[in-house]
Design an enzyme around this catalytic site. Structure first.
Site, PDB file in Angstrom:
ATOM      1  N   GLU A  25       0.791  -1.160   0.128  1.00 30.20           N
ATOM      2  CA  GLU A  25      -0.157   0.067  -0.355  1.00 30.20           C
ATOM      3  C   GLU A  25       0.872   0.993   0.080  1.00 30.20           C
ATOM      4  O   GLU A  25       1.891   1.162   0.233  1.00 30.20           O
ATOM      5  CB  GLU A  25      -0.912  -0.016   1.218  1.00 30.20           C
ATOM      6  N   LYS A 159      -3.332  -1.434  14.227  1.00 31.31           N
ATOM      7  CA  LYS A 159      -2.484  -0.777  14.955  1.00 31.31           C
ATOM      8  C   LYS A 159      -2.852  -0.524  16.472  1.00 31.31           C
ATOM      9  O   LYS A 159      -4.089  -0.411  16.788  1.00 31.31           O
ATOM     10  CB  LYS A 159      -2.536   0.957  14.107  1.00 31.31           C
TER      11      LYS A 159
END
Ligand code: PSU
Ligand code: MN
Length: 302
Positions: A25, A159
């Site tokens: 990405e 995350k």
């Protein structure tokens, strides 16, 4: 009519010859990491994939053109330009329409990769349910994209700045298999382990690859997460991380940060508080995940 997509020669050849490809990405380049670490990560991730005999396809948008396999010049633009948009599934079409430079998140990267049959994808940590989601309803589109497409995602969990308990549960609800590579627990991104058990721990790559092949035969239509822990020497304690997260959350609230700006803001703040320890961990885990993805993809196609 002009082409919407531009595929690099490397990637086109790999598609034609059914060679292993790993998508990468670009949001982490433009919005997740500061310059020049972002360039280093982008290049070293590509190298790590190549060193294992697979082809890297970094996905992003340059002047409205969707590129599958960004060149070095493209990466420089996305790493340095301050006007790069962050695009997920709801706004990627608009950046293409307006001929912008834009970085793709996990959600939009796998949606593009899927158009071209690219199965493997490596990143740092996926998006998930935000800590104050009860009030804000902020849940990353990444989770829904994982459930809509059937990709194999190598990552270090979601995350740390997220509500990892709720994220773990929602992954299950959405039908996304959570497997570990040499770990019994879902990793916590900057820290090694949450207390959430993986659906299965695999100790070796060929076994993962056999499992993924079975999923293709099953026509399993959801993504599979393959968790890889942050390299031990860069791992940070959960307690420290949580302390920094609380501080950063308070500041985000005071500054009225919301929507897609939340994730980049928190990451940046925490890098400051930690004297760049979290940055160092982030850099190493992304490259480590690209390396593992290169290995699994190679094994899968041979
Ligand atoms: N992993 C990282 N750094 C990042 C991201 C992932 O190590 O910056 C990006 C990914 O692109 C992910 C996005 O899809 O953050 C999630 O953003 P949001 O919470 O706004 O959906
Ligand atoms: Mn969000």
């Amino acid at each position: 009519m002009d082409n919407l997509f531009e595929i690099s020669n490397d990637v086109q050849k790999a598609i034609d010859l059914k060679k292993p490809i790993v998508a990468l990405e670009s949001t982490l380049i433009s919005h997740g990491l500061p310059y020049p670490d972002n360039i280093k990560v982008a290049k070293e991730s590509i190298n790590a994939v190549h060193d294992n005999g697979s082809v890297a396809a970094t996905i992003g948008i340059i002047n409205g053109k969707v590129k599958i396999g960004l060149s070095e010049d493209d990466i420089n633009i996305l790493a340095k330009d301050n006007n790069v948009q962050k695009v997920s599934n709801h706004n990627i079409n608009l950046s293409i329409f307006k001929k912008e430079n834009a970085a793709t998140t996990v959600a939009s990267t796998i949606s593009i990769a899927s158009i071209f049959g690219i199965k493997f994808f490596a990143t740092g940590g996926i998006g998930g349910v935000h800590l104050n989601a009860k009030n804000t309803y902020d849940v990353s589109a990444d989770l829904y994209s994982l459930s809509e497409y059937s990709n194999y995602i190598i990552c270090s969990g979601a995350k740390s700045i997220l509500d990892l308990d709720k994220t773990y549960e929602l992954l299950e609800t959405l039908g996304i298999t959570r497997i570990g590579y040499k770990t019994n627990y879902m990793p916590g991104f900057w820290y090694s382990e949450t207390n959430h058990q993986v659906d299965n721990n695999f100790e070796d790559i060929s076994n993962i690859s056999n499992f993924l092949k079975l999923n293709s035969r099953l026509k399993h239509r959801k993504s599979i997460l393959i968790f890889n822990k942050v390299p031990q020497i860069n791992a940070i304690s959960k307690e420290k991380i949580n302390e920094w997260i609380n501080r950063a959350l308070l500041k985000a609230e005071q500054n009225k940060i919301n929507g897609k700006a939340v994730t980049p803001f928190l990451i940046k703040e925490i890098n400051n508080y930690s004297n760049n320890k979290t940055l160092k961990a982030n850099v190493s885990l992304i490259i480590n995940n690209a390396d593992l993805a290169g290995k699994i993809a190679k094994n899968f196609y041979s």
